[in-house]
Design a protein around this motif. Structure first.
Motif, PDB file in Angstrom:
ATOM      1  N   VAL A  83     -13.790  15.175 -38.364  1.00 13.96           N
ATOM      2  CA  VAL A  83     -13.835  13.730 -38.599  1.00 13.96           C
ATOM      3  C   VAL A  83     -12.436  13.141 -38.733  1.00 13.96           C
ATOM      4  O   VAL A  83     -12.220  11.969 -38.441  1.00 13.96           O
ATOM      5  CB  VAL A  83     -14.674  13.422 -39.859  1.00 13.96           C
ATOM      6  N   ALA A  84     -11.470  13.937 -39.151  1.00 14.29           N
ATOM      7  CA  ALA A  84     -10.128  13.434 -39.433  1.00 14.29           C
ATOM      8  C   ALA A  84      -9.498  12.817 -38.191  1.00 14.29           C
ATOM      9  O   ALA A  84      -9.655  13.320 -37.069  1.00 14.29           O
ATOM     10  CB  ALA A  84      -9.246  14.565 -39.946  1.00 14.29           C
ATOM     11  N   SER A  85      -8.774  11.714 -38.395  1.00 11.48           N
ATOM     12  CA  SER A  85      -8.055  11.072 -37.297  1.00 11.48           C
ATOM     13  C   SER A  85      -6.951  10.203 -37.871  1.00 11.48           C
ATOM     14  O   SER A  85      -6.916   9.927 -39.076  1.00 11.48           O
ATOM     15  CB  SER A  85      -8.996  10.223 -36.439  1.00 11.48           C
ATOM     16  N   GLU A  91       2.600   5.946 -32.091  1.00  7.21           N
ATOM     17  CA  GLU A  91       2.016   6.635 -30.939  1.00  7.21           C
ATOM     18  C   GLU A  91       2.233   8.145 -31.010  1.00  7.21           C
ATOM     19  O   GLU A  91       1.366   8.922 -30.600  1.00  7.21           O
ATOM     20  CB  GLU A  91       2.609   6.077 -29.643  1.00  7.21           C
ATOM     21  N   ALA A  92       3.375   8.569 -31.542  1.00  8.50           N
ATOM     22  CA  ALA A  92       3.628  10.008 -31.664  1.00  8.50           C
ATOM     23  C   ALA A  92       2.638  10.652 -32.628  1.00  8.50           C
ATOM     24  O   ALA A  92       2.135  11.757 -32.376  1.00  8.50           O
ATOM     25  CB  ALA A  92       5.061  10.247 -32.123  1.00  8.50           C
ATOM     26  N   LEU A  93       2.339   9.952 -33.737  1.00  7.77           N
ATOM     27  CA  LEU A  93       1.361  10.486 -34.684  1.00  7.77           C
ATOM     28  C   LEU A  93      -0.043  10.479 -34.090  1.00  7.77           C
ATOM     29  O   LEU A  93      -0.843  11.373 -34.371  1.00  7.77           O
ATOM     30  CB  LEU A  93       1.383   9.688 -35.988  1.00  7.77           C
ATOM     31  N   CYS A  94      -0.356   9.456 -33.303  1.00  8.22           N
ATOM     32  CA  CYS A  94      -1.657   9.428 -32.613  1.00  8.22           C
ATOM     33  C   CYS A  94      -1.841  10.703 -31.796  1.00  8.22           C
ATOM     34  O   CYS A  94      -2.898  11.342 -31.843  1.00  8.22           O
ATOM     35  CB  CYS A  94      -1.746   8.216 -31.686  1.00  8.22           C
ATOM     36  N   THR A 122     -14.951   7.233 -31.014  1.00  8.68           N
ATOM     37  CA  THR A 122     -15.184   5.807 -31.210  1.00  8.68           C
ATOM     38  C   THR A 122     -15.547   5.147 -29.883  1.00  8.68           C
ATOM     39  O   THR A 122     -15.070   5.572 -28.816  1.00  8.68           O
ATOM     40  CB  THR A 122     -13.925   5.118 -31.777  1.00  8.68           C
ATOM     41  N   THR A 123     -16.375   4.090 -29.936  1.00  8.33           N
ATOM     42  CA  THR A 123     -16.675   3.333 -28.718  1.00  8.33           C
ATOM     43  C   THR A 123     -15.464   2.544 -28.230  1.00  8.33           C
ATOM     44  O   THR A 123     -15.478   2.029 -27.110  1.00  8.33           O
ATOM     45  CB  THR A 123     -17.844   2.355 -28.943  1.00  8.33           C
ATOM     46  N   ALA A 124     -14.405   2.466 -29.044  1.00  9.49           N
ATOM     47  CA  ALA A 124     -13.195   1.770 -28.609  1.00  9.49           C
ATOM     48  C   ALA A 124     -12.569   2.425 -27.393  1.00  9.49           C
ATOM     49  O   ALA A 124     -11.747   1.801 -26.707  1.00  9.49           O
ATOM     50  CB  ALA A 124     -12.184   1.703 -29.753  1.00  9.49           C
ATOM     51  N   VAL A 125     -12.963   3.673 -27.078  1.00 11.45           N
ATOM     52  CA  VAL A 125     -12.409   4.317 -25.882  1.00 11.45           C
ATOM     53  C   VAL A 125     -12.826   3.593 -24.606  1.00 11.45           C
ATOM     54  O   VAL A 125     -12.184   3.754 -23.564  1.00 11.45           O
ATOM     55  CB  VAL A 125     -12.825   5.802 -25.793  1.00 11.45           C
ATOM     56  N   SER A 150      -5.546   8.160 -27.476  1.00  8.80           N
ATOM     57  CA  SER A 150      -5.472   9.491 -28.077  1.00  8.80           C
ATOM     58  C   SER A 150      -6.855   9.995 -28.483  1.00  8.80           C
ATOM     59  O   SER A 150      -7.125  11.201 -28.393  1.00  8.80           O
ATOM     60  CB  SER A 150      -4.529   9.473 -29.289  1.00  8.80           C
ATOM     61  N   ARG A 151      -7.733   9.094 -28.895  1.00 10.74           N
ATOM     62  CA  ARG A 151      -9.095   9.522 -29.253  1.00 10.74           C
ATOM     63  C   ARG A 151      -9.829  10.037 -28.012  1.00 10.74           C
ATOM     64  O   ARG A 151     -10.568  11.018 -28.073  1.00 10.74           O
ATOM     65  CB  ARG A 151      -9.875   8.369 -29.899  1.00 10.74           C
TER      66      ARG A 151
END
Length: 327
Positions: A83-85, A91-94, A122-125, A150-151
């Motif tokens: 679940v972690a994100s 952007e580098a951390l993403c 996420t549906t944001a993709v 990134s997701r």
């Protein structure tokens, strides 16, 4: 198929959605079988809580970006729930968390032979809308931000590992520090009905999402690997969501004005703030994804919907936003 016994590995257990997933995993009645044993949870977290909580939870301190912390994490696990994100603007951390961290977890889950693997996306993709009643992968994913890109990249590793990838839409509930605060700002900057409040959204209460996650991980019915939308089956009008939040004293009273989207955007640009035009359009425009299948596959009942849950969490939101309660 019998309920899976044994250890469940959970990442992100102290975060917004992860904390709801943890509570759901510890409550078998919520995912469909009150007689099932409570699973043992091995939770990877960056900071171990001061209060250790239930004896069934083993806290493991470590960071997703550290291969040594992930190595051996899934040993002996029947299920792995990732679940972690990271959802910030770095952007580098993403990439480090959402792509490389996911790769490490999924490779470890596959190496350990975990029976079930669940990955939260996420549906944001899918990117910018409008999206009206979209089935899984009915349209090509075109993520519009570093987080969403990134997701989606992380999903590829999860799918390769045979995971059930869950794509929720808007998630509401205690612990939400993003959606409702952004809506409050947008309402203050654009004090009108947005295009008549007609935009249809896929919403899910965080507790219900937790139940879905737990059912996929340890429920009696095995959900096939692949992508599933995770939301309430019935979309919600943005006007109805804002009205209910106003009725609960979380947002200002509903405005009488009704502005078309171009006028809303002009007003938004004239009153700068933290929330972006893209965030406004995600709320004002249709972003509705068909989410019936997952409820059918898990055998869970979706219940009356996320608006009915807001009365339970309104106090939490009011406290977060520093607004007075209703008389």
């Amino acid at each position: 198929m019998a309920v899976l016994n044994g250890t469940v590995v959970l990442t992100g257990a102290t975060g917004f959605i992860g904390s709801h997933a943890l509570r759901a995993l510890l409550d078998p009645a919520g995912w469909g079988d009150g007689d099932a044993p409570v699973p043992r949870i091995r939770a990877l977290v960056r900071s171990v809580p001061k209060e250790p909580g239930p004896a069934e939870v083993e806290w493991v301190r470590g960071d997703l970006t550290d291969p040594d912390a992930v190595r051996g994490l899934c040993e002996g696990a029947r299920a792995v729930v990732h679940v972690a994100s990271y959802i910030g603007g770095d952007e580098a951390l993403c990439r480090a968390v959402n792509v490389e961290g996911t790769r490490l977890v999924m490779e470890e889950a596959a190496r350990a032979g975990a029976g079930r693997v669940v990955h939260l996306s996420t549906t944001a993709v899918y990117g910018a809308g409008p999206h009206r009643g979209i089935a899984v992968d009915e349209i090509t994913a075109e993520p519009a931000s570093a987080v969403s890109r990134s997701r989606l990249a992380g999903e590829a590793y999860a799918r390769r590992a045979g995971a059930v990838v869950l794509r929720p839409g808007i998630v509401l509930g205690a612990g939400d520090r993003w959606v409702v605060p952004a809506l409050r700002e947008l309402v203050e900057r654009v004090p009108a009905e947005w295009d008549g409040g007609r935009g249809l959204l896929t919403l899910v209460d965080a507790g219900d999402l937790g139940r879905l996650i737990a059912a996929v991980a340890v429920g009696r019915i095995a959900v096939p690997a692949g992508v599933q939308h995770a939301g309430h089956p019935q979309p919600v009008r943005i006007g109805d969501l804002l009205a209910e939040l106003a009725a609960q004293g979380v947002l200002p009273p509903r405005p009488e004005a009704d502005w078309p989207v171009p006028v809303c955007l002009e007003r938004l640009r004239a009153a700068p703030g933290r929330a972006s035009e893209r965030q406004f359009m995600l709320a004002a425009e249709d972003h509705w994804y068909r989410a019936d299948d997952l409820w059918t596959l898990t055998g869970l009942q979706p219940g009356p919907g996320p608006l009915s849950r807001l009365a339970e969490t309104a106090g939490w939101y009011r406290g977060l936003l520093g607004v007075a309660g209703r008389e």
